[in-house]
Design a protein around this motif. Structure first.
Motif, PDB file in Angstrom:
ATOM      1  N   LYS A 145     -16.914   9.640  -3.807  1.00 49.32           N
ATOM      2  CA  LYS A 145     -16.090   8.511  -4.229  1.00 49.32           C
ATOM      3  C   LYS A 145     -14.615   8.906  -4.233  1.00 49.32           C
ATOM      4  O   LYS A 145     -13.753   8.126  -3.823  1.00 49.32           O
ATOM      5  N   ALA A 146     -14.326  10.120  -4.699  1.00 52.42           N
ATOM      6  CA  ALA A 146     -12.944  10.607  -4.715  1.00 52.42           C
ATOM      7  C   ALA A 146     -12.395  10.687  -3.298  1.00 52.42           C
ATOM      8  O   ALA A 146     -11.263  10.263  -3.025  1.00 52.42           O
ATOM      9  N   PHE A 147     -13.206  11.213  -2.392  1.00 55.71           N
ATOM     10  CA  PHE A 147     -12.809  11.354  -0.992  1.00 55.71           C
ATOM     11  C   PHE A 147     -12.480   9.995  -0.370  1.00 55.71           C
ATOM     12  O   PHE A 147     -11.408   9.814   0.222  1.00 55.71           O
ATOM     13  N   PHE A 148     -13.386   9.039  -0.517  1.00 54.84           N
ATOM     14  CA  PHE A 148     -13.184   7.733   0.126  1.00 54.84           C
ATOM     15  C   PHE A 148     -12.040   6.955  -0.510  1.00 54.84           C
ATOM     16  O   PHE A 148     -11.317   6.241   0.185  1.00 54.84           O
ATOM     17  N   HIS A 149     -11.843   7.094  -1.815  1.00 58.59           N
ATOM     18  CA  HIS A 149     -10.739   6.391  -2.473  1.00 58.59           C
ATOM     19  C   HIS A 149      -9.402   6.964  -1.994  1.00 58.59           C
ATOM     20  O   HIS A 149      -8.474   6.201  -1.673  1.00 58.59           O
ATOM     21  N   ALA A 150      -9.297   8.272  -1.928  1.00 56.47           N
ATOM     22  CA  ALA A 150      -8.063   8.908  -1.471  1.00 56.47           C
ATOM     23  C   ALA A 150      -7.797   8.602  -0.001  1.00 56.47           C
ATOM     24  O   ALA A 150      -6.662   8.309   0.393  1.00 56.47           O
ATOM     25  N   LYS A 151      -8.838   8.665   0.807  1.00 56.96           N
ATOM     26  CA  LYS A 151      -8.688   8.411   2.247  1.00 56.96           C
ATOM     27  C   LYS A 151      -8.277   6.965   2.505  1.00 56.96           C
ATOM     28  O   LYS A 151      -7.419   6.687   3.357  1.00 56.96           O
ATOM     29  N   ASN A 152      -8.868   6.041   1.769  1.00 57.53           N
ATOM     30  CA  ASN A 152      -8.542   4.636   1.938  1.00 57.53           C
ATOM     31  C   ASN A 152      -7.077   4.365   1.584  1.00 57.53           C
ATOM     32  O   ASN A 152      -6.374   3.638   2.301  1.00 57.53           O
ATOM     33  N   ALA A 153      -6.608   4.963   0.482  1.00 58.32           N
ATOM     34  CA  ALA A 153      -5.210   4.797   0.069  1.00 58.32           C
ATOM     35  C   ALA A 153      -4.271   5.355   1.140  1.00 58.32           C
ATOM     36  O   ALA A 153      -3.248   4.739   1.469  1.00 58.32           O
ATOM     37  N   TYR A 154      -4.635   6.501   1.689  1.00 59.03           N
ATOM     38  CA  TYR A 154      -3.825   7.127   2.740  1.00 59.03           C
ATOM     39  C   TYR A 154      -3.794   6.259   3.995  1.00 59.03           C
ATOM     40  O   TYR A 154      -2.722   5.985   4.555  1.00 59.03           O
ATOM     41  N   ASP A 155      -4.959   5.824   4.433  1.00 52.84           N
ATOM     42  CA  ASP A 155      -5.065   5.042   5.672  1.00 52.84           C
ATOM     43  C   ASP A 155      -4.345   3.697   5.571  1.00 52.84           C
ATOM     44  O   ASP A 155      -3.805   3.210   6.576  1.00 52.84           O
ATOM     45  N   GLU A 156      -4.327   3.104   4.384  1.00 54.79           N
ATOM     46  CA  GLU A 156      -3.647   1.822   4.208  1.00 54.79           C
ATOM     47  C   GLU A 156      -2.125   1.974   4.203  1.00 54.79           C
ATOM     48  O   GLU A 156      -1.402   1.077   4.660  1.00 54.79           O
TER      49      GLU A 156
ATOM     50  N   ILE B 154      -0.122   4.606   5.549  1.00 55.10           N
ATOM     51  CA  ILE B 154       0.529   5.214   6.715  1.00 55.10           C
ATOM     52  C   ILE B 154       1.098   4.188   7.707  1.00 55.10           C
ATOM     53  O   ILE B 154       2.255   4.323   8.143  1.00 55.10           O
ATOM     54  N   PRO B 155       0.360   3.145   8.078  1.00 57.17           N
ATOM     55  CA  PRO B 155       0.892   2.218   9.090  1.00 57.17           C
ATOM     56  C   PRO B 155       2.154   1.476   8.671  1.00 57.17           C
ATOM     57  O   PRO B 155       2.909   1.006   9.545  1.00 57.17           O
ATOM     58  N   ILE B 156       2.399   1.316   7.373  1.00 55.41           N
ATOM     59  CA  ILE B 156       3.564   0.535   6.932  1.00 55.41           C
ATOM     60  C   ILE B 156       4.630   1.409   6.275  1.00 55.41           C
ATOM     61  O   ILE B 156       5.568   0.900   5.681  1.00 55.41           O
ATOM     62  N   LEU B 157       4.483   2.703   6.407  1.00 55.42           N
ATOM     63  CA  LEU B 157       5.433   3.619   5.761  1.00 55.42           C
ATOM     64  C   LEU B 157       6.859   3.408   6.279  1.00 55.42           C
ATOM     65  O   LEU B 157       7.830   3.517   5.526  1.00 55.42           O
ATOM     66  N   ASP B 158       6.985   3.090   7.562  1.00 59.44           N
ATOM     67  CA  ASP B 158       8.307   2.906   8.162  1.00 59.44           C
ATOM     68  C   ASP B 158       9.040   1.681   7.616  1.00 59.44           C
ATOM     69  O   ASP B 158      10.247   1.535   7.828  1.00 59.44           O
ATOM     70  N   ASN B 159       8.319   0.801   6.915  1.00 57.36           N
ATOM     71  CA  ASN B 159       8.955  -0.386   6.342  1.00 57.36           C
ATOM     72  C   ASN B 159       9.807  -0.051   5.112  1.00 57.36           C
ATOM     73  O   ASN B 159      10.626  -0.860   4.683  1.00 57.36           O
ATOM     74  N   LEU B 160       9.602   1.134   4.550  1.00 61.61           N
ATOM     75  CA  LEU B 160      10.338   1.533   3.350  1.00 61.61           C
ATOM     76  C   LEU B 160      11.702   2.100   3.722  1.00 61.61           C
ATOM     77  O   LEU B 160      11.909   2.589   4.841  1.00 61.61           O
ATOM     78  N   ASN B 161      12.640   2.045   2.756  1.00 53.66           N
ATOM     79  CA  ASN B 161      13.916   2.718   2.989  1.00 53.66           C
ATOM     80  C   ASN B 161      13.700   4.229   2.939  1.00 53.66           C
ATOM     81  O   ASN B 161      12.649   4.704   2.504  1.00 53.66           O
ATOM     82  N   LYS B 162      14.695   4.991   3.367  1.00 51.26           N
ATOM     83  CA  LYS B 162      14.523   6.439   3.533  1.00 51.26           C
ATOM     84  C   LYS B 162      14.146   7.142   2.237  1.00 51.26           C
ATOM     85  O   LYS B 162      13.288   8.028   2.218  1.00 51.26           O
ATOM     86  N   GLU B 163      14.788   6.742   1.136  1.00 48.03           N
ATOM     87  CA  GLU B 163      14.508   7.403  -0.140  1.00 48.03           C
ATOM     88  C   GLU B 163      13.090   7.115  -0.615  1.00 48.03           C
ATOM     89  O   GLU B 163      12.358   8.026  -1.031  1.00 48.03           O
ATOM     90  N   SER B 164      12.678   5.838  -0.542  1.00 48.37           N
ATOM     91  CA  SER B 164      11.327   5.462  -0.949  1.00 48.37           C
ATOM     92  C   SER B 164      10.290   6.094  -0.030  1.00 48.37           C
ATOM     93  O   SER B 164       9.213   6.519  -0.473  1.00 48.37           O
ATOM     94  N   GLN B 165      10.618   6.150   1.251  1.00 47.99           N
ATOM     95  CA  GLN B 165       9.711   6.752   2.228  1.00 47.99           C
ATOM     96  C   GLN B 165       9.475   8.226   1.914  1.00 47.99           C
ATOM     97  O   GLN B 165       8.345   8.713   1.976  1.00 47.99           O
ATOM     98  N   LYS B 166      10.548   8.917   1.541  1.00 42.45           N
ATOM     99  CA  LYS B 166      10.432  10.342   1.200  1.00 42.45           C
ATOM    100  C   LYS B 166       9.543  10.547  -0.018  1.00 42.45           C
ATOM    101  O   LYS B 166       8.677  11.439  -0.019  1.00 42.45           O
TER     102      LYS B 166
ATOM    103  N   PRO C 109       0.795  -1.235   0.000  1.00 44.43           N
ATOM    104  CA  PRO C 109       0.000   0.000   0.000  1.00 44.43           C
ATOM    105  C   PRO C 109       0.824   1.280   0.000  1.00 44.43           C
ATOM    106  O   PRO C 109       0.345   2.318  -0.445  1.00 44.43           O
ATOM    107  N   ALA C 110       2.069   1.212   0.506  1.00 46.40           N
ATOM    108  CA  ALA C 110       2.917   2.402   0.540  1.00 46.40           C
ATOM    109  C   ALA C 110       3.825   2.517  -0.679  1.00 46.40           C
ATOM    110  O   ALA C 110       4.633   3.445  -0.769  1.00 46.40           O
ATOM    111  N   ASN C 111       3.687   1.591  -1.626  1.00 46.98           N
ATOM    112  CA  ASN C 111       4.479   1.649  -2.853  1.00 46.98           C
ATOM    113  C   ASN C 111       4.171   2.938  -3.614  1.00 46.98           C
ATOM    114  O   ASN C 111       3.011   3.312  -3.778  1.00 46.98           O
ATOM    115  N   LEU C 112       5.202   3.607  -4.102  1.00 45.72           N
ATOM    116  CA  LEU C 112       5.045   4.910  -4.755  1.00 45.72           C
ATOM    117  C   LEU C 112       4.133   4.847  -5.971  1.00 45.72           C
ATOM    118  O   LEU C 112       3.272   5.718  -6.166  1.00 45.72           O
ATOM    119  N   VAL C 113       4.298   3.823  -6.808  1.00 45.07           N
ATOM    120  CA  VAL C 113       3.490   3.715  -8.029  1.00 45.07           C
ATOM    121  C   VAL C 113       2.027   3.464  -7.677  1.00 45.07           C
ATOM    122  O   VAL C 113       1.117   4.043  -8.279  1.00 45.07           O
TER     123      VAL C 113
END
Length: 237
Positions: free
Chosen positions: A189-200, A202-214, A164-168
């Motif tokens: 629909k736009a609101f819920f799609h964007a919010k769902n992508a964000y919520d999914e 955020i919790p795993i963002l720390d799993n990425l390396n620093k460059e990908s995380q940025k 879910p945190a993949n850049l592409v």
């Protein structure tokens, strides 16, 4: 240096010189070799396309705004001249969009076996149909919007295999939500799609390396800004 490496170098050189039409030509040449593009090559193609289109999209928005002001003033002669100029820009936009969509269909998608690349190209295809829908009217606009939706849908299905945190995957979610809001006029629909992508993500963002995380954080910030903006729109209506 082989032909492919030479084209990559030439594309980078053209980018530095801000000669984006030439940059895009070099990357289209590589795409037409029917090879799997590297991540670097994909991004060079994206940058070339974005800048070639971006200048003309900005021209179209500016001309449309001036045309409306002239019409409001009753200056029909000037408005007519601007309309002719605007249509010239629209013709250029149509040609570029169709060219890129054909490149994706004929060369890029058939040549890829990687999930991330597949998502990247479907997102890109959705983007260029969305750009067409921005200025087309009537049946042509509906067709462009429909094709954009189809391309994004295919990308979303393929993106289920990416984190879910993949850049592409995040970029796809952002661009699809923009289609829903700006073109399809579906703010909820736009609101819920964007919010769902964000919520999914955020919790795993720390799993990425620093460059990908940025990189992913930049998209997440835009998603969050849109979620906040669209939530106000929904409440107002």
């Amino acid at each position: 240096m082989d032909v492919r490496q030479n084209s990559v170098y030439s594309a980078k050189l053209a980018e530095q010189a801000k000669r984006y039409n030439e940059m895009l030509d070099h990357m289209k040449y590589i795409a037409k070799l029917n090879v799997e593009l590297t991540t670097e090559e994909r991004n060079l193609l994206r940058i070339g396309c974005k800048n070639v289109m971006g200048a003309r999209r900005e021209s179209w928005r500016m001309l449309s705004s001036i045309e409306e002001k002239e019409q409001a003033k009753g200056n029909e002669v000037n408005a007519k001249r601007i309309e002719e100029y605007r249509r010239k820009v629209e013709s250029e936009l149509t040609s570029i969009c169709n060219d890129i969509i054909q490149l994706i269909d004929d060369h890029l998608l058939p040549s890829t076996s990687q999930c991330e690349s597949c998502v990247f190209y479907h997102r890109m295809k959705g983007d260029y149909y969305r750009y067409l829908a921005e200025f087309k009217v009537g049946i042509e606009m509906e067709k462009a919007a429909s094709e954009s939706m189809k391309a994004y849908d295919k990308g979303i299905k393929a993106a289920s295999k990416l984190a879910p945190a993949n850049l592409v995957r995040l970029s796809l979610a952002l661009n699809f939500s923009v289609l829903l809001y700006d073109i399809m006029k579906f703010p909820e629909k736009a609101f819920f799609h964007a919010k769902n992508a964000y919520d999914e993500a955020i919790p795993i963002l720390d799993n990425l390396n620093k460059e990908s995380q940025k990189d992913s954080m930049l998209i997440l910030e835009i998603l969050l800004d849109n979620v906040r903006l669209w939530s106000y729109d929904i409440l107002e209506n």
